[in-house]
Design a protein around this motif. Structure first.
Motif, PDB file in Angstrom:
ATOM      1  N   HIS A 377      69.806  60.501  72.853  1.00 26.45           N
ATOM      2  CA  HIS A 377      70.316  59.151  72.574  1.00 26.45           C
ATOM      3  C   HIS A 377      69.562  58.485  71.425  1.00 26.45           C
ATOM      4  CE1 HIS A 377      72.438  59.704  76.336  1.00 26.45           C
ATOM      5  NE2 HIS A 377      71.280  59.896  76.959  1.00 26.45           N
ATOM      6  N   VAL A 378      69.523  59.142  70.304  1.00 26.69           N
ATOM      7  CA  VAL A 378      68.749  58.645  69.169  1.00 26.69           C
ATOM      8  C   VAL A 378      69.596  57.713  68.306  1.00 26.69           C
ATOM      9  CG1 VAL A 378      67.717  59.327  66.963  1.00 26.69           C
ATOM     10  CG2 VAL A 378      67.090  60.531  69.066  1.00 26.69           C
ATOM     11  N   TYR A 379      69.004  56.562  68.022  1.00 24.42           N
ATOM     12  CA  TYR A 379      69.566  55.607  67.061  1.00 24.42           C
ATOM     13  C   TYR A 379      68.591  55.531  65.880  1.00 24.42           C
ATOM     14  CZ  TYR A 379      72.861  54.017  70.639  1.00 24.42           C
ATOM     15  OH  TYR A 379      73.854  53.956  71.566  1.00 24.42           O
ATOM     16  N   PHE A 380      69.159  55.496  64.672  1.00 25.31           N
ATOM     17  CA  PHE A 380      68.261  55.481  63.515  1.00 25.31           C
ATOM     18  C   PHE A 380      68.934  54.856  62.305  1.00 25.31           C
ATOM     19  CE2 PHE A 380      66.581  57.462  59.603  1.00 25.31           C
ATOM     20  CZ  PHE A 380      65.257  57.046  59.707  1.00 25.31           C
ATOM     21  N   ALA A 381      68.134  54.067  61.565  1.00 25.20           N
ATOM     22  CA  ALA A 381      68.539  53.538  60.255  1.00 25.20           C
ATOM     23  C   ALA A 381      67.349  53.682  59.331  1.00 25.20           C
ATOM     24  CB  ALA A 381      68.971  52.080  60.375  1.00 25.20           C
ATOM     25  N   TYR A 382      67.607  53.985  58.081  1.00 23.76           N
ATOM     26  CA  TYR A 382      66.509  54.155  57.123  1.00 23.76           C
ATOM     27  C   TYR A 382      65.825  52.812  56.872  1.00 23.76           C
ATOM     28  CZ  TYR A 382      67.823  58.970  56.202  1.00 23.76           C
ATOM     29  OH  TYR A 382      68.067  60.312  56.335  1.00 23.76           O
ATOM     30  N   PRO A 383      64.489  52.823  56.697  1.00 23.26           N
ATOM     31  CA  PRO A 383      63.755  51.571  56.510  1.00 23.26           C
ATOM     32  C   PRO A 383      64.224  50.758  55.314  1.00 23.26           C
ATOM     33  CG  PRO A 383      62.251  53.469  56.588  1.00 23.26           C
ATOM     34  CD  PRO A 383      63.629  54.000  56.689  1.00 23.26           C
ATOM     35  N   SER A 384      64.753  51.437  54.315  1.00 27.05           N
ATOM     36  CA  SER A 384      65.204  50.720  53.122  1.00 27.05           C
ATOM     37  C   SER A 384      66.545  50.034  53.344  1.00 27.05           C
ATOM     38  CB  SER A 384      65.328  51.689  51.955  1.00 27.05           C
ATOM     39  OG  SER A 384      66.152  52.767  52.320  1.00 27.05           O
ATOM     40  N   ARG A 385      67.311  50.516  54.341  1.00 27.37           N
ATOM     41  CA  ARG A 385      68.586  49.885  54.662  1.00 27.37           C
ATOM     42  C   ARG A 385      68.715  49.750  56.177  1.00 27.37           C
ATOM     43  NH1 ARG A 385      71.155  53.492  51.139  1.00 27.37           N
ATOM     44  NH2 ARG A 385      72.312  54.388  52.871  1.00 27.37           N
ATOM     45  N   PRO A 386      67.912  48.872  56.763  1.00 22.27           N
ATOM     46  CA  PRO A 386      67.911  48.779  58.232  1.00 22.27           C
ATOM     47  C   PRO A 386      69.243  48.325  58.809  1.00 22.27           C
ATOM     48  CG  PRO A 386      66.637  46.986  57.241  1.00 22.27           C
ATOM     49  CD  PRO A 386      66.959  47.932  56.149  1.00 22.27           C
ATOM     50  N   TYR A 425      60.405  60.402  59.955  1.00 18.24           N
ATOM     51  CA  TYR A 425      60.684  59.063  60.455  1.00 18.24           C
ATOM     52  C   TYR A 425      60.647  59.104  61.980  1.00 18.24           C
ATOM     53  CZ  TYR A 425      62.882  58.789  55.802  1.00 18.24           C
ATOM     54  OH  TYR A 425      63.151  58.855  54.461  1.00 18.24           O
ATOM     55  N   ASP A 426      60.529  57.938  62.594  1.00 17.19           N
ATOM     56  CA  ASP A 426      60.652  57.819  64.041  1.00 17.19           C
ATOM     57  C   ASP A 426      61.959  57.116  64.362  1.00 17.19           C
ATOM     58  OD1 ASP A 426      58.379  59.103  64.907  1.00 17.19           O
ATOM     59  OD2 ASP A 426      57.123  57.306  64.828  1.00 17.19           O
ATOM     60  N   PRO A 427      62.654  57.525  65.433  1.00 16.13           N
ATOM     61  CA  PRO A 427      63.916  56.859  65.799  1.00 16.13           C
ATOM     62  C   PRO A 427      63.672  55.399  66.195  1.00 16.13           C
ATOM     63  CG  PRO A 427      63.609  58.927  67.013  1.00 16.13           C
ATOM     64  CD  PRO A 427      62.324  58.621  66.350  1.00 16.13           C
ATOM     65  N   LEU A 428      64.696  54.561  65.983  1.00 13.74           N
ATOM     66  CA  LEU A 428      64.608  53.177  66.453  1.00 13.74           C
ATOM     67  C   LEU A 428      64.721  53.143  67.969  1.00 13.74           C
ATOM     68  CD1 LEU A 428      66.960  51.494  63.807  1.00 13.74           C
ATOM     69  CD2 LEU A 428      64.463  51.659  63.775  1.00 13.74           C
ATOM     70  N   LYS A 429      65.596  53.974  68.495  1.00  9.44           N
ATOM     71  CA  LYS A 429      65.753  54.141  69.946  1.00  9.44           C
ATOM     72  C   LYS A 429      65.926  55.623  70.227  1.00  9.44           C
ATOM     73  CE  LYS A 429      68.147  49.721  70.753  1.00  9.44           C
ATOM     74  NZ  LYS A 429      69.411  49.124  71.267  1.00  9.44           N
ATOM     75  N   GLY A 430      65.665  55.992  71.462  1.00  9.65           N
ATOM     76  CA  GLY A 430      65.826  57.382  71.851  1.00  9.65           C
ATOM     77  C   GLY A 430      64.564  58.190  71.616  1.00  9.65           C
ATOM     78  N   GLU A 431      64.594  59.437  72.040  1.00 12.16           N
ATOM     79  CA  GLU A 431      63.414  60.290  71.948  1.00 12.16           C
ATOM     80  C   GLU A 431      63.811  61.703  71.541  1.00 12.16           C
ATOM     81  OE1 GLU A 431      62.266  59.628  76.029  1.00 12.16           O
ATOM     82  OE2 GLU A 431      60.502  58.498  75.412  1.00 12.16           O
ATOM     83  N   LYS A1140      65.422  57.699  42.358  1.00  8.11           N
ATOM     84  CA  LYS A1140      66.114  58.986  42.239  1.00  8.11           C
ATOM     85  C   LYS A1140      67.206  59.155  43.298  1.00  8.11           C
ATOM     86  CE  LYS A1140      62.326  61.454  39.992  1.00  8.11           C
ATOM     87  NZ  LYS A1140      61.382  60.361  39.858  1.00  8.11           N
ATOM     88  N   GLY A1141      67.747  58.022  43.785  1.00  4.47           N
ATOM     89  CA  GLY A1141      68.827  58.071  44.768  1.00  4.47           C
ATOM     90  C   GLY A1141      68.385  58.450  46.159  1.00  4.47           C
ATOM     91  N   CYS A1142      67.110  58.155  46.498  1.00  9.42           N
ATOM     92  CA  CYS A1142      66.559  58.621  47.783  1.00  9.42           C
ATOM     93  C   CYS A1142      67.223  57.975  48.987  1.00  9.42           C
ATOM     94  CB  CYS A1142      65.044  58.393  47.824  1.00  9.42           C
ATOM     95  SG  CYS A1142      64.571  56.652  47.779  1.00  9.42           S
ATOM     96  N   GLN A1143      67.972  56.863  48.789  1.00 15.35           N
ATOM     97  CA  GLN A1143      68.610  56.202  49.931  1.00 15.35           C
ATOM     98  C   GLN A1143      69.947  56.851  50.315  1.00 15.35           C
ATOM     99  OE1 GLN A1143      66.774  53.990  51.353  1.00 15.35           O
ATOM    100  NE2 GLN A1143      65.296  54.166  49.699  1.00 15.35           N
ATOM    101  N   LEU A1144      70.358  57.856  49.558  1.00 16.79           N
ATOM    102  CA  LEU A1144      71.649  58.493  49.804  1.00 16.79           C
ATOM    103  C   LEU A1144      71.452  59.970  50.139  1.00 16.79           C
ATOM    104  CD1 LEU A1144      73.593  57.012  46.748  1.00 16.79           C
ATOM    105  CD2 LEU A1144      73.511  56.098  49.068  1.00 16.79           C
TER     106      LEU A1144
END
Length: 1256
Positions: A377-386, A425-431, A1140-1144
């Motif tokens: 049950h992992v939820y995740f968003a990149y820190p640059s686009r939370p 990275y660490d998930p926002l939720k889940g393990e 260098k487009g690291c958010q995509l």
């Protein structure tokens, strides 16, 4: 068009608001940043060295007040024996020995002051650089998405470090020496005349208030300048690192414009800085002169009331006044300290940043990892686009030893899963659990050592092939390295290289093709021998045959391991134990290949799109014997031909680069420093020089009148005479404020302008060079960025901080010489007679400083390059726990210069001590000769001392003049490669002939007997007698094994390189006869590794086509199947893609790159593995869009797009009009798909059969 402009304005306003907030935060934090933190990395030896250096600085500082104490004693000898010449002479002879003692004491003081501070600063900076690098390497990957950019890393390792080293080295020693002069002056004044010494409590607070105000203003400006410098550094770094994209899209003018705008902002700030510096320095002078006026008048009161002798008062006056002057000498040091604090804040912000995921948080280590992976049950968003959620309740259980394939559209979260498993990275939720252990509880290094990864874009390090493979296991033997290379199908091409495994791969592996880099990356992962293997498009850069061999090798290596693989090619996943379909960050379906074909429409469509077996000729079959033959044939075909970026032929380049600088060596480099100044700026220089000349009057003026005042103390009307002199002093002080303001403002503005002009010219000049120049080892990204930003800053240092002072010093020397000759020519000649001692010492010191500075600069460039490369490859470093190896390389690079630094510091210190000793010997000689002149009645005591004192007080100007010589020489030494770069004639002229407009080309292309190779390995032919004719509007595909020369064909067509022999024609005209920029505007390129710039998605799509409308942008985005994704982002087309487009994801970056090319509406379209990073659906849509483009033509005209495609995936090229099969730089087969596949023994037929067999 209006909506696009409005959007750009919104983005700019957001960026500006963010920048303003950063500036404010930086200023607030910088005020609180203590200077002593810069000495944090000093050890016991460093503190000992600094203590000895402090002792030397104190003794050096005390020498001047003690000298004036002895002058006071000499004046008393005069006053007590005014009418007794013999008594006066005897009294003077008692003073002279003490002057000699003081002279000899300054020798060890100079040695300790310079030698100890210089060497201590070098030792500390080596540790600080390592600490900065260590802190950078220890940060979690998310930090590189948001806070830590390559520009900040390069700035931190070069510009910021050089400022800090300057501050904690010689500048700190000089500062302590100045304050020693101040405090010892107060002490001597108190002993000689306490009434006068009390005035210190008036003078000192005034100076401190002015200093504090000045410091506060300069700190704020320094902090803001650091942000502008980092911004400019980032611009240069990303342009140079993506130079092929810049050239292909004719983005040079856009890059120069952005850079110029950044420099213009910095120029506006520097005008305020120059004004503050001028007013601050002038106020110091004004307060000093007014204090002199007050103190000498109070001294007259003390003398007339018989509370002190005239000589004691002069000693007190001179000690206090020159103690105050020493504070003005410390003002430039304070400015450096302010800059160092601002730089230290940026550096220590990285060092003190606590990573959220760190090796320091020790976790548990289990005896053995089996490989069970459980994602819950992992939820995740990149820190640059939370705000943009990537994974939304992702759950997946992977049994140990199983191979699991993740499939889905680009951006659905597949690569994110691999990042989370490695704990980037660490998930926002889940393990996430491995063998029922939460990965957060496991030791991070232990976790990553048990996970092998091969990413979509392979990252190699500068060094040998062996070094790069050995990264997987630093303890591996040569045999193990060779075995891993064989398993990855890399051993054959490596063995055929001249240096084999010792071959240098170049920075980021530029000397190898994409497929070769990928195979080395796979060998590296195999050597690691991990229980868990993560493959993110690991074979996307390989041709079909290499892919089969590597896939077979990986399958052997996968035995007994848990494997998670991501692939868009169905051939790589059909044999997986479990195939997982991922949509919108969730697992929607799982199963085997056969079960999903029956149950999943998404998977079935994906497979159908890529299956070219349906259209292949039924006559073509594949047997076991053919496979064996193909294995043998293609393993020998894969030789090293360096298909990607290579070094340009350097033979002609070397001769040009040697002749041009030799011709210019006779031209004085000094005059070139005043780069690009107009008449207005030169008029400002003249005004500033006049002001500086008037400011130089102060020292000779004081030397003349202070002795006059000392003699006046013995006159009957002493009070009235001294009162008149006090008024004159005050007036000179007010004039000094005006003159210093003009001097520093005009020189500051001109220096900034000259630096900005040189930066713009150098940056523009660099972007005129051919691609091969950028690929030379000495022209790596870090080195060129440092050359543009750091080396050019020397120009401002010379003009603003050095030249104005030089003019002022020359003015002082000339005036002092003339006046002293008028007063007493004999003493004036003696004064000049001792001057060669100072100049000899200065010249030797300059030579020593020149050698030391150049060595230091070379060392720093090496470390900067290492840090820049590490930042670019940070994921690879983290995956392989390679941090300690990087730090070892950094330590080794600093060891040799450190030893040399110790020798240079000792030598430089001895020379400095010798110079100081000579200086004080000159004083002893002068006093001795004055005594002789008095004894012989050839001069009065007043004129003898006054003639020398005028000159003596100007000696600091002379000393300062020759201490500036090393700075200027070092600066010229640093600027030499800058002007060599500026003067270099490019091998490929981009703007000749100067055609302002080029009619749209038809697209006919012809290669005539083209031969091409690269200078580093001239024995390897890249293209050999290559001939090919392509009619306008046709679709041509080029296939063949990795290293066959396919991408080289495209590079030559874009004129990245020039063939050794043969010609390349477009529309029957040699491409050398075209205006290259105009030609490139009609040629579109989509590269194998998509490169984006750190700006908005809109700006990236518009790159090279700035006049596009919003409708056009959206249309090409739909054609590239990226519009829907962009529209769902919170900021839409204004979303910043990151460095260098690291958010995509890789697929998203590729689709934006394709949209960028489609917007260009090219007459010729070059596709180099353009769809290798795309999922099947995106590939189908884009191929269809490209087909429609070829049918639409250009605005209804008959002409159609000529398309050349390089591809390993044959399903993308079967509809091509002509398919060209290459091997060893030659065409071995050509024809349509149906023609070539009918040749059962042909190379293309084997490739096609092989790829179909892998997909069955």
């Amino acid at each position: 068009m209006a909506s696009r402009t409005h959007g750009l304005v919104q983005v700019e306003e957001k960026n500006r608001d963010g920048t303003e907030e950063e500036k404010k935060d930086g200023e607030d934090a910088n005020r609180a940043f203590p200077f002593y933190m810069l000495l944090r990395y000093a050890d016991t030896l460093d503190w000992t060295l600094m203590a000895l250096g402090t002792l030397g600085s104190i003794v050096h500082g005390m020498a001047q007040p003690v000298g004036y104490l002895l002058l006071g004693k000499a004046l008393n000898a005069f006053g007590d024996n005014i009418n007794d010449i013999d008594g006066m002479v005897k009294a003077l002879e008692k003073v002279i020995p003490f002057v000699w003692y003081m002279a000899f004491a300054t020798f060890p003081a100079g040695v300790l002051e310079i030698g100890c501070w210089m060497y201590a600063s070098e030792r500390q900076m080596a540790r600080l650089r390592l600490a900065f690098l260590r802190a950078m390497l220890s940060q979690e990957i998310g930090a590189f998405d948001t806070d830590i950019t390559s520009g900040k890393i390069i700035s931190g390792m070069s510009y910021h470090m050089s400022i800090i080293q300057d501050a904690i080295g010689e500048k700190l020693g000089h500062f302590l020496s100045s304050f020693a002069t101040f405090f010892s002056g107060i002490l001597i004044a108190a002993i000689c005349c306490w009434e006068v010494s009390l005035l210190t409590f008036v003078v000192a607070p005034t100076i401190l208030v002015i200093g504090a105000t000045y410091t506060r203003k300069m700190i704020a400006i320094s902090a803001t300048k650091m942000l502008y410098i980092s911004e400019a550094t980032s611009m240069v770094e990303q342009t140079i690192s993506q130079i092929k994209t810049v050239f292909a899209f004719v983005g040079e003018n856009s890059a120069i414009k952005s850079f110029s705008e950044c420099l213009d902002k910095q120029f506006s700030l520097s005008k305020g800085e120059a004004l503050i510096k001028g007013v601050g320095t002038g106020m110091f002078q004004t307060v000093t002169f007014c204090a002199w006026a007050l103190i000498i008048w109070i001294g007259a009161v003390a003398v007339t009331s018989r509370k002190a002798k005239g000589g004691d008062v002069i000693a007190a006056v001179m000690s206090i006044l020159f103690g105050s002057v020493s504070l003005t000498f410390a003002a430039p040091d304070i400015e450096i300290f302010n800059q160092a604090k601002a730089a230290g804040y940026e550096v220590f912000k990285v060092i003190q940043r606590k990573p959220t995921i760190s090796y320091d948080s020790k976790g548990k280590e289990v005896e053995k990892i089996s490989g069970d992976i459980d994602i819950r049950h992992v939820y995740f968003a990149y820190p640059s686009r939370p705000e943009k959620s990537i994974l939304q309740g992702f759950s997946l259980s992977i049994p140990a030893g199983k191979t699991v394939a993740l499939v889905g559209s680009s951006g659905c979260g597949k690569s994110t899963v691999i990042c989370l498993v490695q704990r980037f990275y660490d998930p926002l939720k889940g393990e996430i659990f491995i063998d029922d252990h939460n990965i957060k509880d496991l030791d991070l290094k232990f976790l990553r050592k048990n996970i092998g990864a091969v990413s979509q874009e392979p990252s190699l390090f500068s060094g040998t092939i062996k070094d790069n493979i050995k990264l997987g296991n630093m303890d591996a033997s040569d045999q193990q390295i060779h075995d891993a290379a064989r398993m990855a199908n890399a051993h054959t091409f490596i063995s055929q290289l001249p240096n084999q495994y010792s071959t240098e791969v170049g920075q980021r592996g530029v000397q190898l093709s994409g497929g070769q880099k990928q195979r080395i990356a796979i060998a590296r992962a195999i050597l690691k021998n991990p229980p868990i293997l993560l493959l993110d498009e690991a074979t996307s850069a390989l041709d079909s045959e290499s892919e089969k061999l590597v896939q077979d090798a990986l399958e052997r290596a996968m035995q007994g391991r848990t494997v998670v693989l991501i692939a868009h090619r169905m051939s790589t996943i059909v044999n997986a134990d479990i195939i997982v379909v991922v949509e919108n960050g969730q697992v929607t379906e799982t199963g085997t290949h056969s079960s999903l074909l029956d149950s999943s429409n998404f998977y079935n469509n994906l497979f159908s799109i890529q299956n070219i077996g349906q259209i292949r000729d039924s006559r073509t079959t594949e047997t076991t014997e053919e496979s064996a033959t193909a294995d043998k044939q293609f393993s020998t075909l894969d030789i090293e031909l360096k298909e990607e970026t290579r070094e340009l032929d350097g033979h002609h380049t070397e001769s040009l680069e040697q002749v041009e600088p030799q011709r210019r060596e006779n031209t004085s480099m000094f005059f070139r420093i005043w780069f690009g100044l107009r008449k207005r700026e030169l008029a400002n220089v003249a005004t500033g020089s006049i002001a500086a000349a008037f400011a130089g009057v102060s020292k000779p003026f004081f030397g003349f009148f202070i002795i006059t005042v000392g003699v006046a103390y013995y006159q009957k009307d002493a009070k009235q005479l001294v009162g008149k002199y006090s008024i004159i002093f005050a007036v000179i002080g007010l004039l000094a404020l005006f003159m210093h303001t003009l001097q520093h403002y005009f020189y500051g503005v001109v220096g900034e302008k000259a630096m900005a002009n040189l930066r713009k010219a150098l940056y523009s000049g660099m972007l005129r060079n051919e691609v091969g120049w950028f690929e030379k080892p000495e022209n790596n990204v870090g080195s060129l960025t440092s050359r543009v930003i750091n080396d050019t800053s020397i120009v401002k240092t010379i003009i603003s901080d050095r030249m104005s002072v030089i003019v002022q010093c020359i003015s002082s020397i000339l005036i002092a010489t003339v006046v002293s000759m008028v007063v007493n020519w004999r003493m004036a000649l003696v004064a000049w007679a001792v001057m060669p001692c100072h100049f000899i010492g200065g010249l030797i010191q300059a030579k020593s400083a020149k050698g030391f500075a150049s060595d230091s600069a070379a060392t720093h460039r090496e470390v900067v390059a290492l840090a820049s490369e590490s930042a670019a490859n940070i994921r690879t470093i983290a995956s392989f726990c390679h941090e300690e190896h990087i730090l070892r390389k950094a330590r080794i690079s600093l060891e040799k210069p450190m030893k040399r630094s110790m020798k240079e510091s000792i030598k430089y210190g001895i020379i400095q001590g010798f110079s100081l000793c000579l200086w004080n010997i000159a004083h002893a000689v002068a006093l001795w000769y004055t005594t002789i002149l008095v004894d012989r009645k050839q001069a009065s005591f007043e004129n003898g001392i006054r003639a020398y004192q005028i000159f003596s007080l100007t000696v600091p100007s002379i000393t300062e003049l020759w201490t500036l010589i090393p700075s200027v020489i070092s600066a010229i030494n640093v600027l030499t490669p800058v002007f060599e770069t500026l003067d270099r004639r490019t091998e490929i002229e981009p703007e000749k002939p100067e055609d302002l407009q080029l009619e749209r080309i038809k697209g006919k292309i012809e290669f005539q007997n083209v031969k091409f190779n690269y200078p580093l390995r001239p024995e390897v032919i890249v293209l050999n007698n290559f001939s090919l004719q392509i009619e306008p509007g046709t679709k041509v595909a080029i296939v063949g094994p990795s290293g066959a020369g396919k991408s080289s064909v495209l590079a030559i067509l874009l004129m990245f390189y020039v063939p050794l022999e043969g010609r390349v024609l477009i529309d029957d005209k040699n491409i050398k006869e075209y205006n290259l920029k105009m030609l490139r505007k009609q040629i579109g390129l989509v590269q194998q590794e998509p490169l984006l710039f750190s700006s908005s998605i809109r700006n990236n799509i518009c790159y090279g086509t700035e006049q596009a409308s919003e409708t056009e942008i959206m249309e090409v985005s739909r054609q590239a199947n990226i519009h829907e994704f962009i529209s769902n982002l919170p900021d839409g087309y204004d979303t910043v893609v990151g460095e260098k487009g690291c958010q995509l994801s890789g697929g998203q970056k590729q689709r934006i790159a394709i949209a960028r090319t489609l917007l260009k509406k090219p007459a010729i379209l070059l596709m180099d593995e353009a769809t290798s990073a795309l999922d099947g659906e995106s590939e189908r849509i884009i191929v269809k869009a490209l087909e429609s483009l070829n049918q639409k033509g250009n605005d209804g005209l008959v002409s159609r797009i000529t398309r050349i495609t390089v591809a390993h995936r044959l399903s993308t090229i079967i509809s091509s009009n002509l398919i060209v099969v290459m091997d060893r730089g030659e065409i071995v087969e050509s024809g349509s798909h149906s023609t070539l596949i009918s040749i059962s023994e042909g190379v293309y037929s084997r490739l096609c059969n092989l790829q179909n067999a892998m997909e069955m």
